[in-house]
Motif scaffolding. Structure first.
Motif, PDB file in Angstrom:
ATOM      1  N   ILE A 175      49.354   6.811  31.651  1.00 18.99           N
ATOM      2  CA  ILE A 175      49.968   7.290  30.416  1.00 18.99           C
ATOM      3  C   ILE A 175      50.008   6.107  29.457  1.00 18.99           C
ATOM      4  O   ILE A 175      50.571   5.063  29.763  1.00 18.99           O
ATOM      5  CB  ILE A 175      51.388   7.853  30.661  1.00 18.99           C
ATOM      6  CG1 ILE A 175      51.369   8.955  31.716  1.00 18.99           C
ATOM      7  CG2 ILE A 175      52.000   8.335  29.349  1.00 18.99           C
ATOM      8  CD1 ILE A 175      50.503  10.141  31.357  1.00 18.99           C
ATOM      9  N   LEU A 176      49.401   6.270  28.296  1.00 22.86           N
ATOM     10  CA  LEU A 176      49.287   5.207  27.310  1.00 22.86           C
ATOM     11  C   LEU A 176      50.415   5.334  26.290  1.00 22.86           C
ATOM     12  O   LEU A 176      50.536   6.363  25.599  1.00 22.86           O
ATOM     13  CB  LEU A 176      47.920   5.300  26.618  1.00 22.86           C
ATOM     14  CG  LEU A 176      47.593   4.283  25.546  1.00 22.86           C
ATOM     15  CD1 LEU A 176      47.634   2.861  26.118  1.00 22.86           C
ATOM     16  CD2 LEU A 176      46.221   4.573  24.952  1.00 22.86           C
ATOM     17  N   TYR A 177      51.229   4.303  26.202  1.00 25.70           N
ATOM     18  CA  TYR A 177      52.352   4.222  25.255  1.00 25.70           C
ATOM     19  C   TYR A 177      53.307   5.414  25.355  1.00 25.70           C
ATOM     20  O   TYR A 177      53.987   5.760  24.399  1.00 25.70           O
ATOM     21  CB  TYR A 177      51.861   4.099  23.809  1.00 25.70           C
ATOM     22  CG  TYR A 177      50.971   2.900  23.564  1.00 25.70           C
ATOM     23  CD1 TYR A 177      51.317   1.642  24.034  1.00 25.70           C
ATOM     24  CD2 TYR A 177      49.791   3.037  22.857  1.00 25.70           C
ATOM     25  CE1 TYR A 177      50.499   0.547  23.812  1.00 25.70           C
ATOM     26  CE2 TYR A 177      48.968   1.943  22.623  1.00 25.70           C
ATOM     27  CZ  TYR A 177      49.333   0.701  23.104  1.00 25.70           C
ATOM     28  OH  TYR A 177      48.525  -0.374  22.869  1.00 25.70           O
ATOM     29  N   GLY A 178      53.319   6.097  26.489  1.00 27.25           N
ATOM     30  CA  GLY A 178      54.219   7.224  26.686  1.00 27.25           C
ATOM     31  C   GLY A 178      53.836   8.493  25.949  1.00 27.25           C
ATOM     32  O   GLY A 178      54.577   9.464  25.977  1.00 27.25           O
ATOM     33  N   VAL A 179      52.674   8.509  25.277  1.00 23.67           N
ATOM     34  CA  VAL A 179      52.310   9.670  24.471  1.00 23.67           C
ATOM     35  C   VAL A 179      50.915  10.239  24.748  1.00 23.67           C
ATOM     36  O   VAL A 179      50.606  11.341  24.305  1.00 23.67           O
ATOM     37  CB  VAL A 179      52.422   9.384  22.955  1.00 23.67           C
ATOM     38  CG1 VAL A 179      53.859   9.046  22.566  1.00 23.67           C
ATOM     39  CG2 VAL A 179      51.474   8.282  22.536  1.00 23.67           C
TER      40      VAL A 179
END
Length: 166
Positions: free
Chosen positions: A75-79
């Motif tokens: 998951i990249l940057y939570g988004v």
């Protein structure tokens, strides 16, 4: 003193400009539970051929000088969901000479972000448009955010015994 730097080709498959997660009809999407990837990717590599059945459907064959060294997803940057694949040409000591970094990416359905990157130049390969930007960067003097896709790529390659310079 001169240092030979590796030549990196990065291919990023992103949704079209302005696309949000809600607009993506992704049959290849993976279910998430509390931010953890619950299922492995459906994209496959056999020999030097990377195959993506959807989003986008693609088959990319790499020169025999390149060795497939693996993939990771996170998951990249939570988004966003990111999936990276790496094909490397390295010397006997593991120093990377050339690298293909292929990344598939899409926003998670629980946010309202959109992709709106701009590029001065794009290149069309088949039905796909790619950014054709060039950036020379000393990664030791300009470290990435620890949770960035670039930092994760470098960490992954190091875990496989490769190094980018020196």
């Amino acid at each position: 003193m001169w240092t030979t730097l590796p030549l990196m080709f990065a291919l990023a498959f992103l949704p079209p400009h302005g696309a949000s997660a809600a607009a993506q009809d992704d049959p290849n999407a993976r279910p998430y539970h509390r931010g953890i990837v619950a299922q492995l990717s459906r994209r496959t590599v056999k020999g030097r051929v990377l195959t993506s059945p959807a989003t986008p459907a693609a088959r990319i064959e790499f020169d025999k000088k390149f060795k497939y060294v693996g993939s990771q997803d996170f998951i990249l940057y939570g988004v966003a969901r990111a999936e990276q694949h790496f094909f490397v040409e390295a010397d006997e000591s593991g120093r990377v000479r050339r690298l293909y970094w292929v990344q598939f990416e899409g926003y998670l359905p629980d946010n309202t972000h959109t992709y709106d990157y701009e590029s001065a130049k794009t290149v069309r390969l088949g039905p796909f448009d790619f950014f054709a930007d060039l950036l020379a960067l000393n990664i030791k003097n300009n470290p990435s955010r620890p949770d960035s896709d670039g930092a994760r790529a470098q960490s992954f390659l190091e875990s496989k015994g490769f190094r980018m310079a020196g």
